[in-house]
Design a protein around this motif. Structure first.
Motif, short mmCIF file in Angstrom:
data_model
loop_
_atom_site.label_atom_id
_atom_site.label_comp_id
_atom_site.label_asym_id
_atom_site.label_seq_id
_atom_site.Cartn_x
_atom_site.Cartn_y
_atom_site.Cartn_z
N SER A 152 0.84 -1.20 0.00
CA SER A 152 0.00 0.00 0.00
C SER A 152 0.87 1.24 0.00
O SER A 152 2.09 1.17 0.19
CB SER A 152 -0.92 0.00 1.23
OG SER A 152 -0.18 0.34 2.40
N SER A 153 0.25 2.39 -0.18
CA SER A 153 0.96 3.67 -0.17
C SER A 153 0.96 4.31 1.21
O SER A 153 1.43 5.44 1.37
CB SER A 153 0.33 4.63 -1.19
OG SER A 153 0.42 4.11 -2.50
N THR A 180 -12.03 -2.00 -1.40
CA THR A 180 -11.83 -0.75 -0.67
C THR A 180 -11.86 -0.98 0.83
O THR A 180 -12.77 -1.64 1.34
CB THR A 180 -12.90 0.29 -1.04
OG1 THR A 180 -12.87 0.53 -2.46
CG2 THR A 180 -12.67 1.60 -0.30
N GLU A 215 -2.83 10.69 -2.34
CA GLU A 215 -2.04 9.65 -2.97
C GLU A 215 -1.66 8.53 -2.00
O GLU A 215 -1.41 7.40 -2.41
CB GLU A 215 -0.76 10.26 -3.58
CG GLU A 215 0.22 10.84 -2.60
CD GLU A 215 -0.09 12.28 -2.17
OE1 GLU A 215 0.74 12.86 -1.46
OE2 GLU A 215 -1.16 12.79 -2.57
N SER A 218 -4.55 5.89 -2.17
CA SER A 218 -4.92 5.26 -3.44
C SER A 218 -4.32 3.86 -3.53
O SER A 218 -3.42 3.50 -2.77
CB SER A 218 -4.42 6.11 -4.61
OG SER A 218 -3.01 6.26 -4.55
N ALA A 219 -4.83 3.06 -4.47
CA ALA A 219 -4.32 1.70 -4.66
C ALA A 219 -2.85 1.77 -5.07
O ALA A 219 -2.46 2.57 -5.91
CB ALA A 219 -5.14 0.98 -5.72
N TYR A 220 -2.03 0.90 -4.49
CA TYR A 220 -0.59 0.90 -4.75
C TYR A 220 -0.28 0.46 -6.18
O TYR A 220 0.66 0.93 -6.80
CB TYR A 220 0.11 -0.02 -3.75
CG TYR A 220 1.61 -0.05 -3.87
CD1 TYR A 220 2.39 0.95 -3.28
CD2 TYR A 220 2.25 -1.06 -4.57
CE1 TYR A 220 3.77 0.93 -3.38
CE2 TYR A 220 3.64 -1.09 -4.67
CZ TYR A 220 4.40 -0.09 -4.07
OH TYR A 220 5.76 -0.13 -4.18
N TYR A 225 -5.60 -2.89 -3.08
CA TYR A 225 -6.69 -2.24 -2.35
C TYR A 225 -6.47 -0.74 -2.22
O TYR A 225 -5.34 -0.27 -2.08
CB TYR A 225 -6.83 -2.84 -0.96
CG TYR A 225 -7.25 -4.29 -0.97
CD1 TYR A 225 -8.58 -4.65 -0.86
CD2 TYR A 225 -6.30 -5.31 -1.11
CE1 TYR A 225 -8.98 -5.98 -0.87
CE2 TYR A 225 -6.68 -6.64 -1.13
CZ TYR A 225 -8.02 -6.97 -1.01
OH TYR A 225 -8.40 -8.28 -1.04
N GLN A 226 -7.57 0.01 -2.24
CA GLN A 226 -7.53 1.44 -1.98
C GLN A 226 -8.15 1.72 -0.62
O GLN A 226 -8.81 0.85 -0.03
CB GLN A 226 -8.28 2.21 -3.06
CG GLN A 226 -9.77 1.90 -3.10
CD GLN A 226 -10.50 2.71 -4.15
OE1 GLN A 226 -10.07 3.76 -4.57
NE2 GLN A 226 -11.65 2.20 -4.60
N ASN A 228 -10.46 4.58 1.74
CA ASN A 228 -11.39 5.69 1.69
C ASN A 228 -11.77 6.04 3.13
O ASN A 228 -12.06 5.14 3.93
CB ASN A 228 -12.63 5.32 0.89
CG ASN A 228 -13.43 6.53 0.46
OD1 ASN A 228 -13.20 7.64 0.95
ND2 ASN A 228 -14.38 6.34 -0.44
#
Length: 335
Positions: A152-153, A180, A215, A218-220, A225-226, A228
Motif C-alpha cells: 500500500s501507499s 476498498t 495519494e 490510493s491503490a498501490y 486495495y484502496q 477511503n
C-alpha cells in the motif's frame, strides 16, 4: 461488518436477559446485568483513562511491539464467531494480541447526543485492522488473525524508500466488491500513536491526511486495495436524517449501519459504551427518524424492536457457526 450505538436515567432489565444465547459474550455488549447506568459507565471509562492518561502498551519503547505477530493454533475463545474461521487452517496462522474497539448496541439515547457525540454511516463489509510496517501492509480480522498481506501507499506499507519506514494502524471496514478499505478510526499514523487521543482529534487527523495527501490512500498498483475515509458528523437529529437520506445517492456501497463515537473517547481495546451501533431500519424506532423504504425492506422477518433483534442476531450467528463447524475440520491443539 461482521464489524459495528448516551446518558440515561436507568438501565432496566428485559425479557432478553433470560433468553440470551450462550454465545452472547461474542457479540455487541447489550443487556448484561449491571449496577451502573450507561451514563455512569461512560463517565467511569472516561475518568479512568484520563487518570491513567497512557495505556500500558504505550509505555513500551517500541510501539510496534503492541502489534507484533505470533504463531498460534485455533483459540477456543475464537470459536464463538464464524469470522474466526476465515483463516486458512491448512497453513501456519499468525495473530496479534491487540484487541480492536468493539461497539455496544444503541439501546438508549444519550441526553448529550447532539453535543458530545459524532457518527459515521458505515458501508457493507467486514471489520478489519490494517497494519503497515517494514514495507508490508497486513490485514487482520477482528479476532487478530492475519488474513492476507499486500503493498500500500500508507507510511510503512511498501518497499519504496519513501514508504518503507514508519508504522500505521487503521481500523477499517473492507468491502471486497470494490476492493476498498473504508477507514473508521486511526490508531497509529507514521509511528505516532493516537490511542490515547480523543476520538474527535483522531477522526479529524485522518480526515485531514486523506484530504491533503490523497495519494497515500490510493491503490498501490493494479489489483490491490484502496483506502477511503468515512467522514464523521455531529450526531444531532437533523444531520442524521439528512445524511441517511443522501447516502445511497452519493455512495456505491449500501449502508450497513451507523456507528456513534463519544467525542472524548480514547481508542479502547475491547467493548466500550463510548462507541455504539445502530442499523438504519432502527432509526424510526430509536430516534424517530424516517428512513428510505430500502432500509425498511431490510428488516428481518418478524422484526419487532432492537431488543428482539439482539436475540435474533445472536441466534443467527450461532446457527451459522454450528453449520460452519459441521462442514469444516477444526484442528486440535498440537502443543
Amino acid at each position: 461488518m461482521d464489524s459495528s450505538e448516551v446518558p440515561e436515567p436507568s438501565e432496566t432489565k428485559t425479557d432478553c436477559d433470560s433468553q440470551k444465547s450462550n454465545y452472547s459474550q461474542c457479540y455487541k455488549n447489550n443487556y448484561k446485568t449491571m449496577d451502573l447506568t450507561l451514563q455512569q459507565r461512560r463517565e467511569t471509562f472516561l475518568n479512568e483513562h484520563k487518570e491513567k492518561h497512557s495505556l500500558v502498551f504505550d509505555e513500551r519503547r517500541d510501539l510496534s511491539e503492541l502489534f507484533e505477530e505470533y504463531d498460534c493454533q485455533t483459540d477456543e475463545s475464537d470459536m464463538c464467531d464464524v469470522e474466526a474461521m476465515e483463516v486458512d487452517v491448512a497453513r501456519p496462522r499468525k495473530k496479534i494480541k491487540f484487541r480492536m474497539t468493539m461497539s455496544e448496541w444503541f439501546t438508549q439515547i444519550p441526553e448529550d447526543l447532539s453535543d458530545n457525540w459524532l457518527f459515521k454511516l458505515c458501508p457493507l463489509g467486514k471489520r478489519r485492522l490494517v497494519i503497515s510496517h517494514k514495507g508490508k501492509t497486513k490485514c487482520f480480522n477482528k479476532f487478530g488473525h492475519r488474513l492476507f498481506k499486500f503493498a500500500s501507499s500508507l507510511p510503512g506499507g511498501s518497499t519504496r524508500k519513501t514508504q518503507k519506514e514508519g508504522l500505521t494502524v487503521l481500523d477499517c471496514i473492507l468491502n471486497e466488491n470494490t476492493k476498498t478499505f473504508f477507514i473508521l478510526d486511526m490508531l497509529v499514523w507514521n509511528s505516532v500513536s493516537f490511542l490515547e487521543c480523543e476520538a474527535e482529534l483522531r477522526l479529524c487527523w485522518i480526515r485531514s491526511r486523506y484530504e491533503e495527501t490523497p495519494e497515500m490512500f490510493s491503490a498501490y498498483g493494479k489489483d490491490t486495495y484502496q483506502f477511503n475515509v468515512l467522514f464523521d458528523h455531529p450526531a444531532d437529529i437533523e444531520t442524521i436524517r439528512s445524511e441517511i437520506w443522501q447516502y445511497n445517492s452519493q455512495n456505491e456501497v449500501n449502508c450497513d449501519g451507523l456507528i456513534f463515537y463519544h467525542r472524548e473517547a480514547p481508542y479502547i481495546s475491547g467493548e466500550t459504551p463510548l462507541v455504539t451501533w445502530l442499523k438504519p431500519f432502527m432509526l424510526p424506532e430509536r430516534l424517530n427518524i424516517e428512513v428510505p423504504q430500502e432500509y425498511e425492506r431490510r428488516k428481518p422477518p418478524g422484526y419487532v424492536n432492537l431488543e428482539s433483534y439482539i436475540i435474533y442476531a445472536s441466534e443467527r450467528r450461532k446457527r451459522r457457526q454450528l453449520k460452519k463447524m459441521d462442514t469444516e475440520e477444526i484442528p486440535m491443539e498440537n502443543n
